[in-house]
Design a protein around this motif. Structure first.
Motif, PDB file in Angstrom:
ATOM      1  N   ASP A  31      -1.510   3.803  -4.348  1.00 23.47           N
ATOM      2  CA  ASP A  31      -2.429   2.648  -3.928  1.00 23.47           C
ATOM      3  C   ASP A  31      -2.982   1.839  -5.209  1.00 23.47           C
ATOM      4  O   ASP A  31      -3.270   0.691  -5.135  1.00 23.47           O
ATOM      5  N   GLU A  32      -3.434   2.835  -6.309  1.00 21.01           N
ATOM      6  CA  GLU A  32      -3.954   2.258  -7.329  1.00 21.01           C
ATOM      7  C   GLU A  32      -3.034   1.351  -8.125  1.00 21.01           C
ATOM      8  O   GLU A  32      -3.279  -0.024  -8.709  1.00 21.01           O
ATOM      9  N   CYS A  33      -1.915   1.775  -8.067  1.00 19.39           N
ATOM     10  CA  CYS A  33      -1.007   0.772  -8.673  1.00 19.39           C
ATOM     11  C   CYS A  33      -0.488  -0.250  -7.786  1.00 19.39           C
ATOM     12  O   CYS A  33      -0.278  -1.406  -8.781  1.00 19.39           O
ATOM     13  N   PHE A  34      -0.420  -0.005  -6.808  1.00 18.16           N
ATOM     14  CA  PHE A  34      -0.356  -1.414  -5.901  1.00 18.16           C
ATOM     15  C   PHE A  34      -1.277  -2.476  -6.007  1.00 18.16           C
ATOM     16  O   PHE A  34      -1.177  -3.616  -6.071  1.00 18.16           O
TER      17      PHE A  34
ATOM     18  N   CYS B 154       5.467   2.077  -8.471  1.00 19.99           N
ATOM     19  CA  CYS B 154       4.190   2.590  -7.827  1.00 19.99           C
ATOM     20  C   CYS B 154       4.598   3.737  -7.033  1.00 19.99           C
ATOM     21  O   CYS B 154       3.539   4.659  -6.782  1.00 19.99           O
ATOM     22  N   CYS B 155       5.598   3.824  -6.503  1.00 18.08           N
ATOM     23  CA  CYS B 155       5.920   5.106  -5.879  1.00 18.08           C
ATOM     24  C   CYS B 155       6.148   6.366  -6.368  1.00 18.08           C
ATOM     25  O   CYS B 155       6.128   7.358  -6.196  1.00 18.08           O
TER      26      CYS B 155
ATOM     27  N   CYS C 246       0.830  -1.191  -0.038  1.00 17.67           N
ATOM     28  CA  CYS C 246       0.138  -0.045   0.080  1.00 17.67           C
ATOM     29  C   CYS C 246       0.719   1.201   0.067  1.00 17.67           C
ATOM     30  O   CYS C 246       2.178   1.298   0.059  1.00 17.67           O
ATOM     31  N   ASP C 247       0.175   2.460   0.199  1.00 13.29           N
ATOM     32  CA  ASP C 247       0.901   3.394   0.090  1.00 13.29           C
ATOM     33  C   ASP C 247       1.998   3.734   0.931  1.00 13.29           C
ATOM     34  O   ASP C 247       2.777   4.618   0.751  1.00 13.29           O
ATOM     35  N   LYS C 248       1.746   3.067   2.293  1.00 17.86           N
ATOM     36  CA  LYS C 248       2.518   3.438   3.313  1.00 17.86           C
ATOM     37  C   LYS C 248       4.052   3.223   2.919  1.00 17.86           C
ATOM     38  O   LYS C 248       4.951   3.532   3.401  1.00 17.86           O
ATOM     39  N   LEU C 249       4.162   2.244   2.067  1.00 15.23           N
ATOM     40  CA  LEU C 249       5.573   1.853   1.656  1.00 15.23           C
ATOM     41  C   LEU C 249       6.475   2.748   0.990  1.00 15.23           C
ATOM     42  O   LEU C 249       7.589   2.689   1.115  1.00 15.23           O
ATOM     43  N   CYS C 250       5.571   3.901   0.529  1.00 15.22           N
ATOM     44  CA  CYS C 250       6.382   4.918  -0.090  1.00 15.22           C
ATOM     45  C   CYS C 250       6.639   6.143   0.679  1.00 15.22           C
ATOM     46  O   CYS C 250       7.721   6.744   0.770  1.00 15.22           O
ATOM     47  N   SER C 251       5.857   6.241   1.734  1.00 16.20           N
ATOM     48  CA  SER C 251       5.811   7.335   2.729  1.00 16.20           C
ATOM     49  C   SER C 251       6.520   6.723   4.047  1.00 16.20           C
ATOM     50  O   SER C 251       7.105   7.962   4.911  1.00 16.20           O
ATOM     51  N   ALA C 252       6.976   5.810   4.404  1.00 20.83           N
ATOM     52  CA  ALA C 252       7.447   5.161   5.592  1.00 20.83           C
ATOM     53  C   ALA C 252       8.960   5.489   5.837  1.00 20.83           C
ATOM     54  O   ALA C 252       9.440   5.773   4.596  1.00 20.83           O
ATOM     55  N   SER C 253       9.444   5.335   6.780  1.00 15.88           N
ATOM     56  CA  SER C 253      10.911   5.639   7.239  1.00 15.88           C
ATOM     57  C   SER C 253      11.636   4.390   6.517  1.00 15.88           C
ATOM     58  O   SER C 253      11.005   3.480   6.053  1.00 15.88           O
ATOM     59  N   GLU C 254      12.787   4.706   6.357  1.00 14.62           N
ATOM     60  CA  GLU C 254      13.707   3.592   5.497  1.00 14.62           C
ATOM     61  C   GLU C 254      13.638   2.433   6.446  1.00 14.62           C
ATOM     62  O   GLU C 254      13.828   1.220   5.881  1.00 14.62           O
ATOM     63  N   GLU C 255      13.684   2.528   7.785  1.00 14.70           N
ATOM     64  CA  GLU C 255      13.507   1.374   8.717  1.00 14.70           C
ATOM     65  C   GLU C 255      12.399   0.556   8.272  1.00 14.70           C
ATOM     66  O   GLU C 255      12.307  -0.801   8.397  1.00 14.70           O
TER      67      GLU C 255
END
Length: 652
Positions: free
Chosen positions: A625-628, A618-619, A570-579
């Motif tokens: 989200d649509e891409c994922f 996707c990012c 989901c979208d969180k993969l793009c906005s989340a921290s590197e960790e």
């Protein structure tokens, strides 16, 4: 300023990151063997003695609570009482513990002044446990409290120790006060501030020895005094120095807990053998006789500290430093500086000493153990003393070997003694022991070289990915969080050890891995992971690491069905921290390996590259989200196909 909030994984990384500094935390004084006739590196069990007090041998004199108060003084007695009650009842609020400490201190004080009352004849630990059992505790908080308090003598103490909460997350993370607040609190009430720190450390590190907690508390006070002088630099000063303090604290706690695990699972004799290796490596000029004289004190120290007898643990530690310094000229010239300090600081100084230089006349090899026709008679007459000499001589010649490697060599040599001493040509037979030792040494060096080579080439993150690939296959029954935690800890070993000079790499790395394996095995004794892990955990102490290294895919594991619903993108993969992103990738890899543990390295590489490509695509898309939603199922289908083909090709 108490320990910061940190995940269990970070605790483990910190636990190994300073291992070279602290790996000899308890090793400066060593080990006379007991005479129970077991193999030197042997799966043993703790000694079961009869006792008249809480956990002690009835034949030895224990200091009464009044005697302890006299020796320690009121401030240190209070500090140790706080450590004890906080390590036993870890969920009680600080204010309650202060009242318990006050009651215990009053007993110590009146008894030290010659009062004639029944509890004055008791050792301090009995007085402490009496106080803990005076009032019933909440059954939800402490389900074993009533059960333990119903016991008497050593059984009562053993019960409390066995029910300590040792999991890193058992006590909620402590919210540390900000530097400004810490400075104010210290200035307003120093005793309460330091007492609160002791309380917070002790309840989160219930197996940590009291002298170490006192030492860390003293360091904290020095940090507060220094950093609070300058308002402008205060915050940065606290950040840098407290971070270092925490890492040392966590590392030392892990090492001391490991000593207790070895005592519990393998018995005193194995701990003694490992300490004998370390002392001979650290002090190659010390005589075997002196090492043995100091051994009984060291072993008893560990036994008391692991039993939770904080008062005796501290007194014995201080006595041990005093005794060592009295004979420092026979041990090492490097002890002069340490022995000029007060006892508590001297103890830490001794821990951190570098290995002494070898004696100039020390021969490179010990040929007498394979070329002396009398070895069988010497071994038969006094097995423990003979093997103690072998370990001592081998250790002082090889500070570059890990403790565990020296023990493996000794274990193999003793096996040859048992085999060869019944043959006609003993020396020819014993000559083959040298070949076996060379193979063991070469195998250990090769493993180290390959591992550090991989760490250097891949870097920490990709190295952990490599370890996950191996360990998910070995123990797929573990949950994802534990697999990530264990492999992150192992990655920390690479970070701590692989940059060191070559002669320090093996003692550092295998010593740290033994701590990680010991912790993992301690949990597996309660909840079996799988039969091959159980086999390694039940191996000899020194054989555990090679056993785990040699494991392959768990043959008993039946892969769970490939379930697309396990994988979430989901979208969180793009906005989340590197960790967080790295953890998402690791989780994907683990789930994939659990579904297809026999997948080949090439196929796994293809899927990882596809995953990264999907994330990158996707990012960058207008709607993440649509891409994922479109690309995610494609990746799952591709992974399922590859995994299915792999399993079919391998006949699984």
């Amino acid at each position: 300023q108490a320990p910061a909030k940190s995940s269990a994984a970070m605790k483990w990384v910190a636990a190994v990151s300073f291992v070279i500094l602290l790996s000899f935390a308890e090793s400066r004084l060593l080990n006379k063997r007991d005479h129970n006739g077991h193999d030197h590196d042997h799966q043993g069990h703790g000694h079961g003695h009869d006792h008249d007090h809480e956990g002690h041998d009835p034949h030895e004199h224990r200091k009464t609570v009044g005697d302890v108060f006299k020796v320690l003084g009121e401030d240190r007695f209070k500090a140790l009482a706080m450590i004890m009650v906080s390590q036993y009842l870890q969920k009680c609020p600080y204010e309650e513990q202060v009242q318990r400490v006050k009651a215990i201190t009053e007993v110590g004080q009146v008894c030290s002044q010659g009062a004639r009352r029944a509890d004055c004849a008791h050792p301090a630990i009995t007085v402490v446990l009496d106080e803990l059992c005076k009032t019933p505790e909440n059954a939800e908080k402490y389900p074993a409290h009533a059960q333990c308090c119903a016991k008497s003598g050593p059984d009562r103490n053993i019960c409390f120790v066995e029910h300590k909460l040792t999991d890193p997350d058992a006590i909620p993370p402590h919210e540390s006060p900000k530097p400004e607040a810490a400075c104010h609190s210290y200035t307003a009430d120093r005793a309460n501030f330091l007492g609160g720190y002791i309380y917070e450390v002790a309840r989160r590190f219930p197996m940590m020895y009291a002298p170490a907690i006192l030492s860390v508390t003293e360091k904290l006070e020095n940090i507060v005094v220094e950093c609070c002088k300058d308002d402008a630099a205060r915050d940065q000063c606290f950040t840098e120095k407290i971070t270092s303090l925490r890492k040392g604290l966590i590392s030392l706690s892990a090492i001391q807990k490991h000593n207790c695990i070895v005592l519990k699972r393998f018995g005193a004799r194995v701990l003694q053998a490992s300490k004998l290796v370390q002392i001979s490596q650290k002090y190659p000029k010390i005589s075997l006789k002196l090492a043995q004289e100091l051994t009984s004190d060291v072993v008893h120290l560990h036994e008391d500290c692991c039993k939770g007898d904080t008062m005796e643990c501290t007194l014995e530690r201080l006595d041990l430093v005093t005794k060592t310094c009295k004979r420092k000229d026979e041990i090492s010239s490097k002890l002069d500086e340490c022995c000029s300090k007060d006892t508590l600081k001297g103890s830490e100084c001794i821990v951190q000493l570098e290995n002494d230089e070898k004696p100039a006349d020390l021969s490179p090899q010990i040929r007498e153990y394979i070329e002396d026709a009398e070895v069988c008679q010497k071994y038969a007459d006094k097995k423990d003393i003979f093997m103690s000499g072998f370990v001592y001589e081998y250790g002082r010649r090889h500070p570059d070997y890990s403790t565990e490697l020296v023990l493996r060599i000794a274990h193999g040599y003793e096996g040859f003694l048992k085999k060869c001493c019944g043959t006609e040509d003993v020396l020819v037979c014993l000559g083959k022991a040298e070949d076996l030792s060379k193979k063991e040494i070469e195998a250990s060096k090769t493993t180290l070289k390959q591992t550090c080579g991989a760490y250097t080439a891949l870097g920490p993150y990709q190295f952990q990915i490599m370890l996950l690939d191996r360990y998910v296959r070995k123990m797929p029954q573990l949950d994802n969080e534990k697999l990530i935690r264990i492999t992150k800890a192992m990655t920390g070993v690479g970070k701590a050890c692989c940059h060191l000079p070559e002669e320090k790499q093996m003692p550092c790395s295998e010593g740290a891995l033994s701590i990680i394996i010991g912790e993992m095995c301690e949990k597996q004794y309660d909840t079996v992971i799988n039969s091959q892990v159980a086999h390694c955990c039940n191996d000899t102490y020194s054989g555990q690491r090679p056993c785990f290294t040699g494991l392959g895919v768990d043959p008993s594991y039946k892969p769970r069905p490939f379930d697309p619903s396990q994988f979430h993108f989901c979208d969180k993969l793009c906005s989340a921290s590197e960790e967080t992103q790295q953890k998402a990738k690791q989780t994907f890899l683990i789930d994939l390996l659990k579904a297809a543990p026999h997948i080949t390295a090439d196929h796994l590489k293809d899927i990882k590259e596809a995953f990264l490509a999907m994330g990158d695509q996707c990012c960058k898309a207008d709607s993440h989200d649509e891409c994922f939603k479109v690309e995610g199922p494609k990746l799952i289908a591709q992974s399922k196909t590859i995994a299915g083909v792999t399993s079919e090709e391998l006949g699984h």
